[in-house]
Design an enzyme around this catalytic site. Sequence first.
Site, short mmCIF file in Angstrom:
data_model
loop_
_atom_site.label_atom_id
_atom_site.label_comp_id
_atom_site.label_asym_id
_atom_site.label_seq_id
_atom_site.Cartn_x
_atom_site.Cartn_y
_atom_site.Cartn_z
N ASP A 58 -18.84 -6.92 8.51
CA ASP A 58 -17.60 -7.53 9.00
C ASP A 58 -17.28 -8.72 8.09
OD1 ASP A 58 -15.70 -8.97 10.49
OD2 ASP A 58 -16.61 -8.38 12.39
N THR A 131 1.50 -8.45 2.53
CA THR A 131 2.60 -7.55 2.88
C THR A 131 3.95 -8.25 2.77
OG1 THR A 131 3.60 -6.51 4.83
CG2 THR A 131 2.06 -8.22 5.27
N ASP A 132 5.01 -7.46 2.62
CA ASP A 132 6.37 -8.03 2.62
C ASP A 132 6.78 -8.50 4.02
OD1 ASP A 132 6.71 -5.51 3.79
OD2 ASP A 132 8.34 -4.87 2.46
N GLU A 133 6.02 -8.07 5.05
CA GLU A 133 6.44 -8.38 6.43
C GLU A 133 6.34 -9.86 6.74
OE1 GLU A 133 5.17 -5.53 9.37
OE2 GLU A 133 4.90 -3.99 7.86
N LYS A 161 -1.06 -12.16 8.85
CA LYS A 161 -1.09 -12.02 7.39
C LYS A 161 -0.50 -13.28 6.73
CE LYS A 161 -2.23 -8.96 5.19
NZ LYS A 161 -3.56 -8.52 4.65
N PRO A 212 8.45 10.91 17.27
CA PRO A 212 9.05 9.73 17.93
C PRO A 212 9.71 8.77 16.96
CG PRO A 212 6.65 9.50 17.77
CD PRO A 212 6.99 10.80 17.12
P1 NAD Z 1 -6.05 0.25 6.93
O1 NAD Z 1 -5.90 -0.18 8.36
O2 NAD Z 1 -5.86 1.67 6.57
O3 NAD Z 1 -7.52 -0.14 6.43
C1 NAD Z 1 -8.12 -1.37 6.73
C2 NAD Z 1 -9.60 -1.27 6.38
O4 NAD Z 1 -10.19 -2.56 6.67
C3 NAD Z 1 -10.37 -0.25 7.22
O5 NAD Z 1 -11.23 0.51 6.39
C4 NAD Z 1 -11.15 -1.09 8.21
O6 NAD Z 1 -12.40 -0.48 8.61
C5 NAD Z 1 -11.40 -2.35 7.40
N1 NAD Z 1 -11.60 -3.53 8.27
C6 NAD Z 1 -10.86 -3.91 9.34
N2 NAD Z 1 -11.39 -5.02 9.89
C7 NAD Z 1 -12.45 -5.37 9.12
C8 NAD Z 1 -13.37 -6.44 9.17
N3 NAD Z 1 -13.31 -7.37 10.13
N4 NAD Z 1 -14.34 -6.50 8.21
C9 NAD Z 1 -14.41 -5.55 7.24
N5 NAD Z 1 -13.58 -4.50 7.16
C10 NAD Z 1 -12.60 -4.42 8.09
O7 NAD Z 1 -5.09 -0.70 6.11
P2 NAD Z 1 -4.27 -0.40 4.76
O8 NAD Z 1 -2.98 0.21 5.12
O9 NAD Z 1 -5.16 0.27 3.79
O10 NAD Z 1 -3.95 -1.90 4.29
C11 NAD Z 1 -4.86 -2.58 3.42
C12 NAD Z 1 -4.31 -3.97 3.14
O11 NAD Z 1 -3.04 -3.87 2.53
C13 NAD Z 1 -4.11 -4.81 4.40
O12 NAD Z 1 -4.49 -6.13 4.10
C14 NAD Z 1 -2.62 -4.73 4.68
O13 NAD Z 1 -2.16 -5.88 5.34
C15 NAD Z 1 -2.08 -4.62 3.27
N6 NAD Z 1 -0.79 -3.92 3.14
C16 NAD Z 1 -0.63 -2.67 3.69
C17 NAD Z 1 0.57 -1.99 3.52
C18 NAD Z 1 0.79 -0.60 4.08
O14 NAD Z 1 1.91 -0.09 4.01
N7 NAD Z 1 -0.23 0.07 4.60
C19 NAD Z 1 1.62 -2.59 2.81
C20 NAD Z 1 1.41 -3.88 2.25
C21 NAD Z 1 0.20 -4.52 2.43
P1 TYD Z 2 4.98 1.78 10.37
O1 TYD Z 2 4.55 2.97 9.58
O2 TYD Z 2 4.24 1.45 11.63
O3 TYD Z 2 5.01 0.54 9.38
P2 TYD Z 2 5.62 -0.97 9.60
O4 TYD Z 2 5.87 -1.21 11.03
O5 TYD Z 2 4.48 -1.80 9.06
O6 TYD Z 2 6.85 -1.03 8.74
O7 TYD Z 2 6.51 1.97 10.77
C1 TYD Z 2 7.49 2.18 9.78
C2 TYD Z 2 8.83 2.22 10.50
O8 TYD Z 2 8.86 3.38 11.34
C3 TYD Z 2 9.05 1.03 11.42
O9 TYD Z 2 10.42 0.65 11.37
C4 TYD Z 2 8.70 1.56 12.80
C5 TYD Z 2 9.09 3.02 12.71
N1 TYD Z 2 8.26 3.95 13.54
C6 TYD Z 2 8.91 4.87 14.37
O10 TYD Z 2 10.15 4.93 14.45
N2 TYD Z 2 8.13 5.71 15.12
C7 TYD Z 2 6.77 5.67 15.10
O11 TYD Z 2 6.11 6.46 15.84
C8 TYD Z 2 6.13 4.74 14.20
C9 TYD Z 2 4.64 4.66 14.12
C10 TYD Z 2 6.92 3.90 13.44
#
Ligand code: NAD
Ligand code: TYD
Length: 350
Positions: A58, A131-133, A161, A212
Site C-alpha cells: 500500500d 488528471t484534467d478533472e 487528485k 446506461p
Molecule cells: P486504475 O483504477 O485502473 O488503477 C489504479 C491502480 O492503483 C490499481 O492497480 C490499484 O490496485 C492500485 N492502487 C490503488 N490504491 C492503492 C494503494 N493505496 N497503494 C498501492 N496501489 C494502489 O486507475 P488508472 O485508470 O490506471 O489511473 C492511473 C492513474 O492515472 C491515476 O492516478 C489516475 O488518477 C490517473 N489518470 C487516469 C485517467 C483515466 O482516464 N483512467 C486519466 C488521467 C489520469
Molecule cells: P467515466 O468513464 O466514469 O470517466 P470520468 O467520469 O472520469 O470522465 O465516464 C465518462 C463519461 O461517461 C462521464 O461523463 C460519465 C459518463 N458515463 C455514463 O454516461 N454512463 C456510465 O455508466 C458511466 C460509467 C459513465
Amino acid sequence: MTILVTGGAGFIGSNFVLDWLKASDEPVINLDKLTYAGNMDNLASLEGNPAHRFVQADICDADALKRIFASDDIRAVVHFAAESHVDRSIHGPEAFLDTNVTGTFRLLEAARHAWGPNAASDGRRFIHVSTDEVYGSLDRDAPAFSETNTYEPNSPYSASKAAADHFARAYHHTYGLPVIITNCSNNYGPYHFPEKLIPLVIHRALKGEPLPIYGDGTQIRDWLYVGDHCSAIRRVLEAGRLGEKYNIGGFNEKTNIEVVRTICALLDERRPRSDGQSYASQITHVRDRPGHDKRYAIDATKIATELNWQPAETFDTGIARTVDWYLANQGWVDRVTSGAYKNWLEKQYA
Ligand code: NAD
Ligand code: TYD
C-alpha cells in the site's frame, strides 16, 4: 538503476510497464496494493521476466516504501496508484482521501528522505500522474484547459487528485524534489476495467444488457488512447522540466452519446447481434451523476512544442483497436468481472 512504478497492475500503469519493458533494459519495481482495480492478469506476459519485480504493498505504508528505497537505487518514480473512479468517490470518498492524498504524501516523503537534497542534480525524477478533472468543468465554447487554468475540482475524486497535485508541487518548491506533474484527459484501451464508460459499454453490449447513459449524454470528454498517454509520460520523464506541469490530451472531444454510438456501430460490423438489430437499441438513459462535469478539453500545446510529443492514434483508430482487443480478450473480461464487480453494478445501476 531502477524505476519504481506505483499502481502498475491497474489500467494505465500496466500498459506503461508493458510498453516500458518492450523499449528499455532498465528494470521496473511495480508496487501495487491490488485493490479491485489491480489485476495480475494484466502483467501475465511478464512472468519470469527478471526486469520486472512485483511488490504487493500500500502506498500509505511508509515502512514498505522505505524498504524499497533502501534496497534499490530508484532513479525515477512514476506514480499512477490511485482510487480512480468518480462514481465510487461519490459512494465512498474516504478511500480517495487515504490513497490519493495520504498515499501520495507518503510516497513524496519516502523519495525525499531516500534521495536527499541533491536529488535533482543526481538525475532523479518523480512523475506524478494526474488528471484534467482537477480543472473543473468547461462551458461548451470555453477554451480548453491549459496548464495555467485554476484548479476547481468538483468531485471527491478530482478534489483528492488536486490535493495530491498541490503536495507534489510543494515538494518541488520547498524541498527541491525533482517533481513533474502530468494532467491527462480520459484514457481508453486494453486492460481498462469495465466500470468506466468505454469498457462498460462494450461489455454490456455483448451481454445484451442496457447501456446506461447518464442524463442526456451530451457531456463532453477528450479521449486519449492509453498507449499515447504512456508515450507522453516517457517523454516527460526523459526531457520534462522540473517543477513544471504538462497537460496531455488527444484532441478528440466527443459527447458520451457519440462515443457509445460509435462503439455500437463497430460491434454491429464485427459481432452482429443474432436478431439483426443494432446494439444501439440497448442504449438507456438513466439518472444523471450528481455534480456531473459538463465538459473537459485539453490544450496540449505545451507538451507538443516543448517535448515534441503527439498522439499516434486518432479516436477512430484507437476505438477500433480497443473494441477488437475486448472481442479478442473476453477471458480477461470474464475474470475481472467475476466476484465483487457484481456488487458494484448493484450499487450503481440498480
Ligand atoms: P486504475 O483504477 O485502473 O488503477 C489504479 C491502480 O492503483 C490499481 O492497480 C490499484 O490496485 C492500485 N492502487 C490503488 N490504491 C492503492 C494503494 N493505496 N497503494 C498501492 N496501489 C494502489 O486507475 P488508472 O485508470 O490506471 O489511473 C492511473 C492513474 O492515472 C491515476 O492516478 C489516475 O488518477 C490517473 N489518470 C487516469 C485517467 C483515466 O482516464 N483512467 C486519466 C488521467 C489520469
Ligand atoms: P467515466 O468513464 O466514469 O470517466 P470520468 O467520469 O472520469 O470522465 O465516464 C465518462 C463519461 O461517461 C462521464 O461523463 C460519465 C459518463 N458515463 C455514463 O454516461 N454512463 C456510465 O455508466 C458511466 C460509467 C459513465
